[in-house]
Design a protein around this motif. Structure first.
Motif, PDB file in Angstrom:
ATOM      1  N   GLU A  55      -2.493   0.861 -10.026  1.00 49.61           N
ATOM      2  CA  GLU A  55      -1.355   0.266  -9.316  1.00 49.61           C
ATOM      3  C   GLU A  55      -1.780  -0.886  -8.424  1.00 49.61           C
ATOM      4  OE1 GLU A  55       1.867   0.767  -9.237  1.00 49.61           O
ATOM      5  OE2 GLU A  55       2.003   2.477 -10.611  1.00 49.61           O
ATOM      6  N   MET A  56      -2.941  -0.769  -7.790  1.00 50.42           N
ATOM      7  CA  MET A  56      -3.221  -1.613  -6.635  1.00 50.42           C
ATOM      8  C   MET A  56      -4.577  -2.314  -6.710  1.00 50.42           C
ATOM      9  SD  MET A  56      -1.550  -1.745  -3.443  1.00 50.42           S
ATOM     10  CE  MET A  56      -2.032  -2.810  -2.085  1.00 50.42           C
ATOM     11  N   PHE A  57      -5.377  -1.981  -7.746  1.00 53.02           N
ATOM     12  CA  PHE A  57      -6.663  -2.645  -7.966  1.00 53.02           C
ATOM     13  C   PHE A  57      -7.680  -2.405  -6.863  1.00 53.02           C
ATOM     14  CE2 PHE A  57      -3.322  -5.040 -10.120  1.00 53.02           C
ATOM     15  CZ  PHE A  57      -3.706  -4.793 -11.421  1.00 53.02           C
ATOM     16  N   TYR A  58      -7.581  -1.239  -6.202  1.00 52.15           N
ATOM     17  CA  TYR A  58      -8.696  -0.792  -5.388  1.00 52.15           C
ATOM     18  C   TYR A  58      -9.647  -0.080  -6.345  1.00 52.15           C
ATOM     19  CZ  TYR A  58      -6.532  -1.590  -0.861  1.00 52.15           C
ATOM     20  OH  TYR A  58      -5.988  -2.154   0.237  1.00 52.15           O
ATOM     21  N   PHE A  78       0.823  -1.216   0.000  1.00 45.96           N
ATOM     22  CA  PHE A  78       0.000   0.000   0.000  1.00 45.96           C
ATOM     23  C   PHE A  78       0.856   1.265   0.000  1.00 45.96           C
ATOM     24  CE2 PHE A  78      -4.430   1.448   0.706  1.00 45.96           C
ATOM     25  CZ  PHE A  78      -4.202   2.789   0.968  1.00 45.96           C
ATOM     26  N   LYS A  79       1.854   1.273   0.890  1.00 36.20           N
ATOM     27  CA  LYS A  79       2.647   2.491   1.080  1.00 36.20           C
ATOM     28  C   LYS A  79       3.368   2.905  -0.216  1.00 36.20           C
ATOM     29  CE  LYS A  79       6.324   4.445   3.928  1.00 36.20           C
ATOM     30  NZ  LYS A  79       7.194   4.262   5.093  1.00 36.20           N
ATOM     31  N   GLU A  80       4.102   1.959  -0.798  1.00 36.79           N
ATOM     32  CA  GLU A  80       4.893   2.266  -1.990  1.00 36.79           C
ATOM     33  C   GLU A  80       3.984   2.750  -3.116  1.00 36.79           C
ATOM     34  OE1 GLU A  80       5.079  -0.761  -0.381  1.00 36.79           O
ATOM     35  OE2 GLU A  80       6.720   0.030   0.850  1.00 36.79           O
ATOM     36  N   LYS A  81       2.881   2.000  -3.303  1.00 35.05           N
ATOM     37  CA  LYS A  81       1.986   2.317  -4.410  1.00 35.05           C
ATOM     38  C   LYS A  81       1.319   3.679  -4.196  1.00 35.05           C
ATOM     39  CE  LYS A  81       2.378  -1.864  -6.292  1.00 35.05           C
ATOM     40  NZ  LYS A  81       3.188  -2.062  -7.479  1.00 35.05           N
ATOM     41  N   TYR A  82       0.966   3.974  -2.971  1.00 34.85           N
ATOM     42  CA  TYR A  82       0.259   5.219  -2.700  1.00 34.85           C
ATOM     43  C   TYR A  82       1.179   6.419  -2.890  1.00 34.85           C
ATOM     44  CZ  TYR A  82      -3.770   7.818  -1.103  1.00 34.85           C
ATOM     45  OH  TYR A  82      -4.852   8.641  -1.073  1.00 34.85           O
ATOM     46  N   ILE A  83       2.433   6.244  -2.439  1.00 36.74           N
ATOM     47  CA  ILE A  83       3.403   7.340  -2.626  1.00 36.74           C
ATOM     48  C   ILE A  83       3.589   7.614  -4.111  1.00 36.74           C
ATOM     49  CG2 ILE A  83       5.851   7.932  -2.407  1.00 36.74           C
ATOM     50  CD1 ILE A  83       5.780   6.586   0.354  1.00 36.74           C
TER      51      ILE A  83
END
Lengths: 274, 360, 355
Positions: B304-307, B50-55
């Protein structure tokens, strides 16, 4: 006294402050899903003590504690006795080997057991190869796995505590008993074992207290089936977010420790004959 | 606590129960010495990528567009732990914005830890889907996720299509389900109850009865180190899992882990983005929140994360749409959930599971 | 020895990686009822020998027999030997009475008889009143008496004492010395006593075994060991002594004349002949200071140091660079350092060490 002050201060800050905080928190109230409301209320204690499932969990915890304690002591006793008595030059090395597992965290060791005891793990493979079992034994994700891993994790503590408590076991006394006609077995039963009891009690208390407060191993090895007070506290504190209830449980667990400490001291005095 | 809660990171702290609680009170240190530049502090998940993708997808573009504002990411393993930290610094918060699970956020809203947003400062709020909106302008939903079935593609030749596949004898002893109080188990209860024609606010007895039949097939109710690792390694073959992490793990494992949204539909999990009450950078913080809710940021993070995005104006490509609940037909199958109601009944459900399902 | 009861035959103990044997071919015959002491500096093998007799150490080679029966490979608990340790080795978790009773219990003796014999044993060491005490409440002297009673109550074939007095203070040691000897003679038990204290050994024993570096140096009655040591080690180890090495220059009617460099020619009665060199030994108390009458050996020297010990005065005298020890009784005012004095001793006061 002056010399003790920094130590007492450190103890106070590191031990007493969280404890007081804990006791205070246990009197607050949780409203709705997880809303923390300041209060002075025994509600959390009432909730915990009137919850049938909590009593089951407490009973489970005690039972697990006793089982692990007995098994750990039985397995560790011969090792501790050997280490305490040996005059081998390898004593230092053997001692280091016995307590080396303390250098790794119990998380790592529990994961190790998770792998060893899995369906395709070393233990089940060996049993299959030897033709002892055809179907893999379920050794993880249940209480069996928790007990096996806990016993291994507790062994170094038990060994250390027992060696420290074996001060009265002496070669001379065993020799004296031998010269008076006691064979090995009778010498053990009448002399060595009674004299080692203080060590056994110290070790047992240590293992018991560590086991009933053990959180990691029941959590990781239990497959969600093993409920003990420590995992319950964790769930309440971090998942259900009911801090007052978690604190109340912690306080009750501490009281339980207290009870066992008192019992232990009584027993110890009886054994020491003072 | 949400699905992203990984116990690994907190475990070493928790040998003794007393330590467990005092660990929750460890506050973060403040570093406001930042001449000329405004720094806001975001507290969000540390785990599961989560962290890497969100940044990468949200914060960096924001900082480029707003050179005067820096965003520091404070990674925490679970929503519950975030709440714990925020509680201890309530009078003097060092965090400005927090992303956490909806139901945990609601407690924080009530405890006065979070403040309502100013709709004028967060114009993107008006474009959010209904499920993302929160009462009184409190922090709205920023991501959607949903429960899925994850399976080991080597061991399973015919991918599951239905929640009923959990009862397939072929999976006996090879199933992983995170039991309540984890949201996974709570969500499964809602889904099953719906499938069996019940209303979860009235009675969950039908779901519990069905789960009791499933219990002997379940290898673990508490997957360790986590569900995704067990599925990838083949230790379990079928598991209750969350879509976003499963999709990510699918890509990272070269397809060893497969993801299926069962035909009966699923439930949605919502992470909200919240403004911490008493924070010193309320304006900059709301500027960031607005950015996080913007179609661009939502699209980038979804890719990036499929949310699934919560802003209805968000445009995503087909692949992302297929792998999230973004398509209208999938959205239709989602079961409406009152997370606040569930949060209040979480302990109760947990007890029922323990007594009637797990101990069975 | 004809009536040998306890016989050690070429008893040897070798430890791996040790250059020399801890005990090397030790031969000792102990008569029934005899009190024999093993005496020597630490590391001489006396304790190892005792522990081999007790069965606590297995000999590398050699035999041990008691009353004609070979017991070399018999385990300790079947040897019927009473063992008393320096550390008392009383069982701390038992009362005094239970300690004494332990050996009888092991022998499955009936309760009534056990009681009677425990009472007797405690009576023997005059500690009947302590039967119910805890071991931790005993003084050192009491503890060792109880240990003795515990060892004797089983009526052992042999009593083995391993430095039993070393942990006690001087006065108590002397008291217990007498007591042990009294009890030993009363019940006539064969006893092996290990000690590094020569006074103890001389005072208590029927015979002494002097050991050094794992070997027996000399076996004999205390007076014989003291007066006629077999070699320099024994002479030096037992008591204080003057030794002079010199050339034999003449022999006349059982009197050897030995030329000692710097000192002069000494006369000494010695039965042995055909010696080219000889070591002459004179015990300090045989050396007269300012002798009243003519003596066979007369020297002059300067007082180096005089120690006043109350009953005697111990004097170091320099005779032409050779130190001579002398003792004089009823000394009154001690000699002043630097004073020139005459010394003398008879030819029968000296002794030629055989080796």
């Amino acid at each position: 006294m002056a010399l003790l002050t920094p130590g007492l201060l450190a103890l106070g800050v590191s031990f007493l402050v969280p404890l007081v905080w804990l006791a205070r928190m246990s009197l607050n109230r949780t409203v709705g899903p997880a809303e923390l409301q300041p209060a002075v209320s025994p509600q959390s204690y009432i909730d915990v003590l009137t919850d049938g499932f909590m009593w089951k969990v407490a009973w489970h915890t005690l039972w697990l504690g006793l089982l692990v304690t007995v098994l750990t002591i039985v397995v560790s006793y011969p090792i501790a006795l050997f280490l305490a008595r040996t005059r081998s030059r390898l004593r230092g090395l053997l001692m280091a080997l016995a307590i080396a597992p303390l250098l790794t965290s119990s998380v790592v060791r529990t994961f190790g057991w998770l792998i060893l005891l899995s369906d395709d793990g070393v233990v089940n493979s060996a049993l299959r190869t030897l033709g002892i079992t055809s179907e893999p034994l379920v050794l993880t994700n249940n209480v069996t796995g928790v007990v096996i891993a806990l016993v291994e994790i507790m062994m170094p503590y038990a060994i250390l505590a027992m060696i420290a408590g074996f001060g009265r076991v002496s070669k001379n006394l065993e020799e004296a008993a031998g010269s008076l006609g006691a064979g090995r077995l009778r010498c053990f039963v009448r002399i060595t074992f009674p004299l080692s009891l203080p060590g056994v009690f110290t070790g047992a208390l240590m293992v018991f207290v560590l086991t009933i407060s053990a959180f990691i191993t029941p959590r990781l090895m239990g497959g969600g089936r093993v409920f003990v007070i420590a995992t319950e506290i964790y769930d309440q504190a971090t998942t259900t977010l009911d801090w007052p209830r978690a604190s109340a449980l912690s306080v009750l667990l501490l009281l339980l420790f207290g009870v066992f400490l008192v019992l232990y001291q009584r027993l110890f005095r009886m054994v020491e004959g003072k | 606590m949400t699905k992203r809660m990984s116990r690994r990171a907190v475990l070493p702290l928790l040998l003794a129960p007393a330590v467990a609680l005092s660990a929750c009170s460890t506050g973060t240190t403040s570093d406001e010495a930042n001449g000329g530049e405004t720094t806001i502090r975001l507290m969000a998940y540390a785990t599961g990528g989560f962290k890497e993708k969100y940044i990468k997808a949200v914060i960096e573009p924001f900082e480029q567009a707003n050179p005067g504002i820096k965003v520091e990411y404070d990674g925490v393993v679970s929503s519950a732990e975030m709440l714990g930290r925020l509680r201890t610094q309530k009078s003097n918060p060092t965090v400005d914005v927090s992303i956490m699970d909806l139901s945990v956020a609601e407690s924080a809203n009530k405890e006065g830890i979070f403040a309502p947003l100013d709709p004028a400062k967060v114009p993107n709020m008006k474009d959010l889907s209904e499920q993302a909106k929160v009462r009184d302008n409190f922090g709205p939903g920023v991501t959607f996720d949903n429960l899925t079935l994850a399976y080991n593609t080597k061991a399973v030749s015919t991918p599951p299509t239905s929640w009923n596949d959990l009862w397939d004898p072929a999976y006996k002893g090879k199933i992983s389900i995170s039991a309540p109080p984890q949201l996974d188990g709570i969500g499964l209860t809602v889904i099953l109850n719906k499938m069996l024609g019940g209303d979860y606010t009235a009675s969950i007895e039908p779901a519990i009865k069905r789960l009791r039949e499933l219990a002997p097939s379940v290898q673990t109710w508490n997957p360790q180190p986590d569900t995704y690792t067990l599925v990838k390694s083949g230790q379990v073959e079928l598991a209750l899992a969350w879509n976003a992490r499963s999709q990510l793990q699918h890509d990272q494992s070269n397809g060893a882990l497969g993801v299926v949204l069962p035909k009966e539909g699923s439930i949605m999990q919502v992470n909200t983005i919240n403004l911490v009450k008493g924070g010193k950078q309320a304006d900059a913080a709301q500027k960031f929140i607005d950015h996080a809710l913007s179609p661009d940021a939502q699209a980038a993070f979804s890719a990036e994360m499929f949310y699934a995005p919560t802003n209805m104006l968000t445009k995503v490509n087909d692949e992302v749409a297929q792998r999230t609940v973004m398509t209208p037909e999938k959205l239709k199958t989602m079961i409406a959930v009152d997370w606040n109601w569930l949060a209040e009944h979480r302990a109760e459900w947990t007890d029922v599971w323990r007594k009637d399902v797990i101990s069975n | 020895m004809e009536d040998a009861y306890l016989v050690l035959n070429k008893l040897t103990k070798t430890y791996p990686n040790q250059p020399r044997s801890a005990v090397h071919e030790v031969e000792i015959d102990v008569a029934r009822g005899e009190f024999i002491s093993l005496l020597g500096p630490s590391g001489c093998g006396k304790t190892t020998t005792l522990r081999m007799i007790a069965g606590l150490i297995t000999p590398t080679s050699g035999r041990i027999s008691v009353d004609g029966t070979d017991i070399t490979s018999r385990p300790v608990h079947k040897r019927d030997m009473g063992l008393v340790f320096q550390s008392y080795a009383l069982f701390p978790h038992m009362s005094v009475g239970q300690n004494v009773e332990f050996g009888l219990e092991m022998r499955r003796i009936a309760r009534g008889e056990r009681r009677r014999r425990v009472a007797e044993a405690l009576d023997m060491v005059h500690l009947s009143h302590l039967a119910n005490r805890r071991v931790s409440q005993l003084s050192g002297g009491q503890a060792q008496r109880i240990a003795l009673a515990r060892a004797l109550v089983i009526e052992p074939t042999v009593l083995l004492l391993d430095e039993p007095l070393s942990n006690l203070d001087a006065k108590l040691r002397e008291e217990l010395r007498v007591e042990i000897r009294r009890i030993q003679q009363e019940i006539g038990i064969t006893t092996v006593f290990v000690t590094h204290d020569q006074d103890e050994a001389l005072a208590m024993s029927d015979r002494l075994v002097v050991m050094s570096e794992g070997r027996v140096e000399q076996v004999g009655e205390p007076w014989a060991i003291y007066e006629t040591p077999k070699n320099r080690f024994v002479a030096d180890f037992i008591g204080r002594t003057n030794m002079f090495d010199g050339q034999v220059v003449g022999r006349d009617d059982g009197v050897l004349r030995v030329e000692i460099a710097g000192v002069g020619t000494l006369s000494v009665r010695a039965p042995e002949a055909d010696l080219a060199t000889a070591t002459v030994m004179v015990r300090p108390h045989r050396v007269r200071i300012e002798p009243a009458q003519q003596m066979a050996n007369e020297l002059k020297g300067r007082v180096v140091q005089s120690s006043y010990l109350g009953d005697v005065e111990s004097v170091v005298i320099d005779v032409n660079g050779t130190r001579v020890l002398a003792e004089r009784a009823h000394s009154g005012r001690p000699l002043a350092a630097g004073a020139t004095v005459g010394l003398g001793w008879g030819d029968a006061d000296a002794y030629v060490i055989p080796q």
